[in-house]
Motif scaffolding. Structure first.
Motif, mmCIF file in Angstrom:
data_model
loop_
_atom_site.group_PDB
_atom_site.id
_atom_site.type_symbol
_atom_site.label_atom_id
_atom_site.label_comp_id
_atom_site.label_asym_id
_atom_site.label_seq_id
_atom_site.Cartn_x
_atom_site.Cartn_y
_atom_site.Cartn_z
ATOM 1 N N LEU A 147 -39.015 5.172 30.146
ATOM 2 C CA LEU A 147 -39.436 6.565 30.072
ATOM 3 C C LEU A 147 -38.263 7.530 30.117
ATOM 4 O O LEU A 147 -38.260 8.542 29.412
ATOM 5 N N ASP A 148 -37.251 7.231 30.927
ATOM 6 C CA ASP A 148 -36.103 8.141 31.047
ATOM 7 C C ASP A 148 -35.384 8.289 29.712
ATOM 8 O O ASP A 148 -34.998 9.390 29.317
ATOM 9 N N ARG A 149 -35.216 7.177 28.992
ATOM 10 C CA ARG A 149 -34.554 7.236 27.684
ATOM 11 C C ARG A 149 -35.408 7.985 26.667
ATOM 12 O O ARG A 149 -34.880 8.743 25.844
ATOM 13 N N LEU A 150 -36.716 7.782 26.723
ATOM 14 C CA LEU A 150 -37.608 8.451 25.769
ATOM 15 C C LEU A 150 -37.608 9.963 25.994
ATOM 16 O O LEU A 150 -37.498 10.747 25.048
ATOM 17 N N ILE A 151 -37.740 10.370 27.252
ATOM 18 C CA ILE A 151 -37.775 11.807 27.558
ATOM 19 C C ILE A 151 -36.447 12.460 27.236
ATOM 20 O O ILE A 151 -36.397 13.603 26.764
ATOM 21 N N GLY A 152 -35.347 11.722 27.452
ATOM 22 C CA GLY A 152 -34.033 12.277 27.119
ATOM 23 C C GLY A 152 -33.905 12.630 25.645
ATOM 24 O O GLY A 152 -33.311 13.652 25.282
ATOM 25 N N ALA A 153 -34.492 11.785 24.776
ATOM 26 C CA ALA A 153 -34.400 12.039 23.331
ATOM 27 C C ALA A 153 -35.357 13.136 22.884
ATOM 28 O O ALA A 153 -35.015 13.969 22.038
ATOM 29 N N ILE A 154 -36.566 13.166 23.466
ATOM 30 C CA ILE A 154 -37.566 14.134 22.999
ATOM 31 C C ILE A 154 -37.368 15.518 23.625
ATOM 32 O O ILE A 154 -37.934 16.504 23.164
ATOM 33 N N PRO A 184 -51.064 3.368 10.998
ATOM 34 C CA PRO A 184 -50.089 4.458 11.146
ATOM 35 C C PRO A 184 -50.798 5.775 11.445
ATOM 36 O O PRO A 184 -51.803 6.101 10.815
ATOM 37 N N THR A 185 -50.316 6.523 12.419
ATOM 38 C CA THR A 185 -50.954 7.771 12.819
ATOM 39 C C THR A 185 -49.933 8.903 12.873
ATOM 40 O O THR A 185 -48.753 8.676 13.117
ATOM 41 N N PHE A 186 -50.433 10.103 12.656
ATOM 42 C CA PHE A 186 -49.598 11.311 12.693
ATOM 43 C C PHE A 186 -50.385 12.366 13.458
ATOM 44 O O PHE A 186 -51.390 12.859 12.978
ATOM 45 N N MET A 187 -49.963 12.683 14.681
ATOM 46 C CA MET A 187 -50.729 13.571 15.543
ATOM 47 C C MET A 187 -49.858 14.715 16.049
ATOM 48 O O MET A 187 -48.632 14.611 16.093
ATOM 49 N N ARG A 188 -50.519 15.822 16.415
ATOM 50 C CA ARG A 188 -49.784 16.963 16.954
ATOM 51 C C ARG A 188 -49.650 16.822 18.464
ATOM 52 O O ARG A 188 -50.639 16.637 19.167
ATOM 53 N N LEU A 189 -48.436 16.912 18.926
ATOM 54 C CA LEU A 189 -48.158 16.796 20.354
ATOM 55 C C LEU A 189 -48.172 18.171 21.028
ATOM 56 O O LEU A 189 -48.786 18.356 22.080
ATOM 57 N N GLU A 242 -45.042 13.199 28.721
ATOM 58 C CA GLU A 242 -44.494 11.891 29.080
ATOM 59 C C GLU A 242 -45.486 10.772 28.782
ATOM 60 O O GLU A 242 -45.117 9.733 28.218
ATOM 61 N N GLY A 243 -46.758 10.987 29.145
ATOM 62 C CA GLY A 243 -47.772 9.956 28.948
ATOM 63 C C GLY A 243 -47.979 9.619 27.484
ATOM 64 O O GLY A 243 -48.058 8.443 27.110
ATOM 65 N N LEU A 244 -48.051 10.642 26.631
ATOM 66 C CA LEU A 244 -48.312 10.392 25.211
ATOM 67 C C LEU A 244 -47.117 9.771 24.503
ATOM 68 O O LEU A 244 -47.275 8.891 23.648
ATOM 69 N N VAL A 245 -45.905 10.194 24.857
ATOM 70 C CA VAL A 245 -44.714 9.620 24.229
ATOM 71 C C VAL A 245 -44.549 8.156 24.656
ATOM 72 O O VAL A 245 -44.273 7.280 23.831
ATOM 73 N N TYR A 246 -44.721 7.903 25.959
ATOM 74 C CA TYR A 246 -44.617 6.527 26.451
ATOM 75 C C TYR A 246 -45.668 5.638 25.782
ATOM 76 O O TYR A 246 -45.360 4.523 25.341
#
Length: 304
Positions: A147-154, A184-189, A242-246
């Motif tokens: 999660l730390d790496r993902l949040i750092g990039a986003i 494959p999905t494309f959603m608005r965050l 965080e939840g949706l990206v993870y």
């Protein structure tokens, strides 16, 4: 017709390839179970935090978070693309990148600028080749999402959204349906879409209008906040992102291992079929050579 030695060499080569694909199939099958368990464990949380955020959009809190503000004029957006680091997983990356490129083309036709974030080497390579505006990236994610790496990039995309540099953030990933099917999905965050029941519902519209697949509610939502609205909503919406990206990365990892297992099984089966065909040709060629040799011996004996 190829000689016996050449056919034997080709059979040996295909057998070695089949050993590799069989080993990769078994490794992928082993990793797939863990990845699917991790993905399924995170789905209820991602769905619930999405529903709570959607209900919050229907409430009338004293404090309005920047994530909840719908922009009237969309001039620039951010796209987060989740792909794999390694190949040999069928059409998984091809399908998600085809969808992303289609959406980027639609944005371009509407005069909307796009900046991208890439998770995984495959998506990074495609975005680099097409000359996309890449603002952040994270590769070599391993078998477990960190999660730390993902949040750092986003965080780059989120900060630009809060600062008003972009008007929406979209998330592109593969959704796990079953072992044989990945979607494959494309959603608005961001901003909050306003109540999608499924956090990985495919969104075909790129406008800021609310989708027609909202959670129907017969009553209004209101909350009592403790200690105050700002503290609770800030923390909730950070957990939402965080939840949706993870979950998006966890879904993609489950899809990757499933697609790789299926692809390697198909490759092993094809190699077995090729070996059978080559073995048949080898036997025919060897028999023809033996027959020719016997004929020459008989012919020589008759001449004497």
């Amino acid at each position: 017709m190829a000689g016996i030695k050449e056919i034997r060499t080709k059979i040996k080569s295909v057998q070695n390839t089949r050993k590799i694909t069989k080993a990769m199939e078994m490794v992928a099958a082993s990793k797939m179970r863990k990845a699917q368990d991790r993905m399924r464990a995170g789905r209820p949380y991602a769905t619930k935090v999405r529903e709570i955020a959607a209900h919050l959009m229907q409430a009338n809190p004293d404090y309005t978070h920047p994530y909840m503000i719908e922009r009237s004029d969309v001039r620039a957006v951010g796209v987060v693309v989740v792909s794999t680091d390694k190949g040999l997983c069928g059409g998984l990356n091809t399908n998600i990148m085809r969808l992303v490129l289609s959406r980027l083309k639609e944005f371009e036709q509407k005069g909307i600028k796009v900046q991208a974030t890439a998770f995984g080497n495959k998506g990074l390579g495609v975005l680099t080749r097409i000359g996309a505006n890449l603002v952040s990236q994270e590769v070599q994610l391993g078998d477990r999402p960190n999660l730390d790496r993902l949040i750092g990039a986003i965080k780059v995309q989120i900060d630009d959204f809060v600062d008003g540099k972009i008007d929406a953030v979209y998330l592109a990933t593969n959704r796990f349906v079953n072992t044989m099917k990945q979607e494959p999905t494309f959603m608005r965050l961001l901003p909050l879409p306003g109540g999608l029941k499924d956090p990985f519902q495919v969104l075909n519209k790129i406008s800021t209008e609310k989708s027609n697949v909202l959670v129907e509610s017969q009553y209004g939502w209101d909350y009592i906040y403790e200690p105050d609205a700002k503290t609770v909503i800030d923390d909730l919406l950070m957990r939402y992102v965080e939840g949706l990206v993870y979950q998006a990365v966890a879904e993609n990892m489950a899809c990757e291992q499933s697609a790789r297992m299926v692809a390697m099984k198909a490759a092993s089966d094809n190699a077995k079929k090729v070996i059978g065909d080559l073995q048949l040709v080898y036997n025919k060629t060897r028999q023809a050579a033996i027959t020719k040799e016997i004929s020459e011996i008989v012919g020589g004996a008759a001449a004497v």
